[in-house]
Design an enzyme around this catalytic site. Sequence first.
Site, PDB file in Angstrom:
ATOM      1  N   LYS A 105       0.851  -1.195   0.000  1.00 17.57           N
ATOM      2  CA  LYS A 105       0.000   0.000   0.000  1.00 17.57           C
ATOM      3  C   LYS A 105       0.872   1.223   0.000  1.00 17.57           C
ATOM      4  O   LYS A 105       1.802   1.339   0.807  1.00 17.57           O
ATOM      5  CB  LYS A 105      -0.887  -0.006   1.265  1.00 17.57           C
ATOM      6  CG  LYS A 105      -1.806   1.199   1.364  1.00 17.57           C
ATOM      7  CD  LYS A 105      -3.073   0.971   0.585  1.00 17.57           C
ATOM      8  CE  LYS A 105      -3.838   2.258   0.309  1.00 17.57           C
ATOM      9  NZ  LYS A 105      -3.365   2.977  -0.917  1.00 17.57           N
TER      10      LYS A 105
ATOM     11  N   GLN B 274       7.223   3.977   3.807  1.00 16.23           N
ATOM     12  CA  GLN B 274       5.806   3.611   3.830  1.00 16.23           C
ATOM     13  C   GLN B 274       5.580   2.331   4.630  1.00 16.23           C
ATOM     14  O   GLN B 274       4.575   2.192   5.328  1.00 16.23           O
ATOM     15  CB  GLN B 274       5.327   3.413   2.386  1.00 16.23           C
ATOM     16  CG  GLN B 274       3.822   3.426   2.212  1.00 16.23           C
ATOM     17  CD  GLN B 274       3.251   4.831   2.132  1.00 16.23           C
ATOM     18  OE1 GLN B 274       3.782   5.667   1.428  1.00 16.23           O
ATOM     19  NE2 GLN B 274       2.187   5.078   2.854  1.00 16.23           N
TER      20      GLN B 274
ATOM     21  N   LYS C 167       5.599   3.351   8.262  1.00 22.57           N
ATOM     22  CA  LYS C 167       4.461   4.249   8.485  1.00 22.57           C
ATOM     23  C   LYS C 167       3.168   3.438   8.571  1.00 22.57           C
ATOM     24  O   LYS C 167       2.360   3.602   9.480  1.00 22.57           O
ATOM     25  CB  LYS C 167       4.378   5.238   7.315  1.00 22.57           C
ATOM     26  CG  LYS C 167       3.234   6.213   7.390  1.00 22.57           C
ATOM     27  CD  LYS C 167       2.975   6.905   6.053  1.00 22.57           C
ATOM     28  CE  LYS C 167       4.188   7.609   5.505  1.00 22.57           C
ATOM     29  NZ  LYS C 167       3.844   8.515   4.384  1.00 22.57           N
TER      30      LYS C 167
ATOM     31  N   LYS D 245       5.333   1.743  -3.116  1.00 23.63           N
ATOM     32  CA  LYS D 245       5.275   3.089  -3.681  1.00 23.63           C
ATOM     33  C   LYS D 245       5.547   3.000  -5.177  1.00 23.63           C
ATOM     34  O   LYS D 245       6.181   2.059  -5.634  1.00 23.63           O
ATOM     35  CB  LYS D 245       6.342   3.977  -3.031  1.00 23.63           C
ATOM     36  CG  LYS D 245       6.028   5.439  -3.092  1.00 23.63           C
ATOM     37  CD  LYS D 245       5.161   5.847  -1.922  1.00 23.63           C
ATOM     38  CE  LYS D 245       4.683   7.270  -2.030  1.00 23.63           C
ATOM     39  NZ  LYS D 245       4.086   7.703  -0.754  1.00 23.63           N
TER      40      LYS D 245
ATOM     41  N   GLY E  24      -2.644   8.336  -4.270  1.00 28.31           N
ATOM     42  CA  GLY E  24      -1.949   9.522  -4.756  1.00 28.31           C
ATOM     43  C   GLY E  24      -0.704   9.853  -3.946  1.00 28.31           C
ATOM     44  O   GLY E  24      -0.433   9.263  -2.908  1.00 28.31           O
ATOM     45  N   ASP E  25       0.062  10.780  -4.462  1.00 31.55           N
ATOM     46  CA  ASP E  25       1.198  11.387  -3.763  1.00 31.55           C
ATOM     47  C   ASP E  25       1.442  12.684  -4.536  1.00 31.55           C
ATOM     48  O   ASP E  25       0.528  13.163  -5.230  1.00 31.55           O
ATOM     49  CB  ASP E  25       2.418  10.446  -3.776  1.00 31.55           C
ATOM     50  CG  ASP E  25       3.493  10.855  -2.764  1.00 31.55           C
ATOM     51  OD1 ASP E  25       3.370  10.496  -1.588  1.00 31.55           O
ATOM     52  OD2 ASP E  25       4.464  11.556  -3.142  1.00 31.55           O
TER      53      ASP E  25
ATOM     54  N   THR F  92      -4.207  13.617   5.156  1.00 31.40           N
ATOM     55  CA  THR F  92      -2.777  13.762   5.474  1.00 31.40           C
ATOM     56  C   THR F  92      -2.540  15.082   6.215  1.00 31.40           C
ATOM     57  O   THR F  92      -1.880  15.118   7.261  1.00 31.40           O
ATOM     58  CB  THR F  92      -1.911  13.684   4.198  1.00 31.40           C
ATOM     59  OG1 THR F  92      -2.330  12.539   3.444  1.00 31.40           O
ATOM     60  CG2 THR F  92      -0.454  13.560   4.520  1.00 31.40           C
TER      61      THR F  92
ATOM     62  N   ASN G  97      -1.987  19.417  -1.789  1.00 28.66           N
ATOM     63  CA  ASN G  97      -3.064  18.805  -1.005  1.00 28.66           C
ATOM     64  C   ASN G  97      -2.747  18.736   0.498  1.00 28.66           C
ATOM     65  O   ASN G  97      -3.605  19.055   1.328  1.00 28.66           O
ATOM     66  CB  ASN G  97      -3.309  17.404  -1.588  1.00 28.66           C
ATOM     67  CG  ASN G  97      -4.298  16.623  -0.779  1.00 28.66           C
ATOM     68  OD1 ASN G  97      -3.916  15.862   0.107  1.00 28.66           O
ATOM     69  ND2 ASN G  97      -5.566  16.826  -1.042  1.00 28.66           N
TER      70      ASN G  97
ATOM     71  N   SER H 200      -6.839   5.895   3.809  1.00 29.74           N
ATOM     72  CA  SER H 200      -6.871   4.995   2.650  1.00 29.74           C
ATOM     73  C   SER H 200      -7.291   3.592   3.100  1.00 29.74           C
ATOM     74  O   SER H 200      -8.073   2.919   2.426  1.00 29.74           O
ATOM     75  CB  SER H 200      -5.493   4.907   1.998  1.00 29.74           C
ATOM     76  OG  SER H 200      -5.301   5.962   1.086  1.00 29.74           O
TER      77      SER H 200
HETATM   78  N1  GLU Z   1       1.191   9.072  -0.533  1.00 30.46           N
HETATM   79  C1  GLU Z   1       0.651   9.049   0.794  1.00 30.46           C
HETATM   80  C2  GLU Z   1       1.750   8.737   1.800  1.00 30.46           C
HETATM   81  O1  GLU Z   1       2.872   9.150   1.606  1.00 30.46           O
HETATM   82  C3  GLU Z   1      -0.579   8.179   0.925  1.00 30.46           C
HETATM   83  C4  GLU Z   1      -0.452   6.771   0.467  1.00 30.46           C
HETATM   84  C5  GLU Z   1      -1.784   6.005   0.431  1.00 30.46           C
HETATM   85  O2  GLU Z   1      -2.835   6.543   0.765  1.00 30.46           O
HETATM   86  O3  GLU Z   1      -1.706   4.837   0.082  1.00 30.46           O
HETATM   87  O4  GLU Z   1       1.554   8.149   2.830  1.00 30.46           O
END
Ligand code: GLU
Length: 445
Positions: free
Chosen positions: A90, A111, A114, A126, A165-166, A210, A241, A377
């Site tokens: 994810k 990630q 996190k 990612k 997204g990112d 976020t 965002n 998410s």
């Molecule tokens: N890009 C965001 C992050 O850095 C969200 C990733 C997601 O929702 O999967 O955590």
Amino acid sequence: MPATVETVFASVVARNPGEPEFHQAVREVLESIGPALARHPEYTEARIVERICEPERQVIFRVPWEDDRGRIHTNRGFRVEFNSALGPFKGGLRFHPSVYLGIVKFLGFEQTFKNALTGLSIGGGKGGADFDPKGRSDREVMRFCQSFMTELYRHIGAETDVPAGDVGVGGREIGYLFGQYKRITNRYESGVLTGKGLAYGGAQVRREATGYGAVFFADEMLSRAGGGLDGKRVVVSGSGNVAIYAIEKVHQLGGRVVACSDSSGYVHDDKGIDLELLRELKEQRRARLDDYARHVRHARVVSGRTVWEVPCEVALPCATQNEIGGAEAAALVAGGCVAVVEGANMPTTPEAVRILAGAGVRFAPGKAANAGGVAVSALEMRQNASRESWTFDESEQRLRGIMRDIHDRCWNTAEEYGLPGDYVAGANIDGFRRVAEAMLAHGLI
Ligand code: GLU
């Protein structure tokens, strides 16, 4: 760094040459986890550290597309599936000219920890492309997204890998990506992407999550220190965002955001950033910040300088990696900053972290403070699976609870290891332990 880990780090650098951001992210985690490794010899015996630094799978692909004038472009697409010990891979997709394998790996590595910290069942991954959406028409962006998904679709799935997204990938791009996935697979698989529009399976509060989450984290952190965000002077970097919804939540909690920035410079508005105007400029017109001062006479637009020179008590870096270096950290300290909370991924360099720590500035790393986005998410995936949809208020309450839990997990883990107030150690150790336990249970895979 303990000697065994030092060897792993040296091999990460040797095996991933020319990827300084990835090395930086790995080093930061490895420097923190020594105490956990000392307490758990079984992690070293199973070579968990070595395995955790190696992505499970990496995909690199060609993305050809045609612009509005009929010219052909060839971009490079990536998906790094880093770790699936806790759930499907994810993590977001980033479209930015700076994207290369090293950036995607650093983001996928971060990630993983996190996502573990959220306490939800999500692994880490990612992706992205070195495509620059700036200045491109909607139709060009659509053609790019369709070409990108024409390869990506075979690697993802609601139970396999769930992108979102990112930087450079928002609601518009997710819509085009979802449409193409649906068309190619002939499946309405809502849970294959998150950050979807509310009209077709998106979740309330995902867009805000976020930024809101980082501010909830900041509020928890400041409350521990004896006072929340109320009445605080705040500077936010970025105006995408994450920044926009961070500004909104700071204002709702009684703080005042006096500056924000974009790649052209920053705007300083001592009365507090006019959020409606900022959203109109950035979200609707996709314009630059210069236009802000045309509408707000007392505001000052400064180009070619750092936003961190504006004095503040709380700094929320919400732009991109390594935006606060040594000089910026020194400027923050000189301006009276007491807390830095990362809304972006790894915006503070190791040198800056040392300067902030030396000056007693509280510091929250992105993998804890910006986890609200991916947490919501995961809630979107849950709602898609059960075909439910929760209200805005309910979703926001859940986000607030998750951020409080993440905060407390970091805090308590740091205390447990005799490092009170060290959010970096708390976040790295707790995230690492969760992934390590699951990897141990799964055997050598
Ligand atoms: N890009 C965001 C992050 O850095 C969200 C990733 C997601 O929702 O999967 O955590």
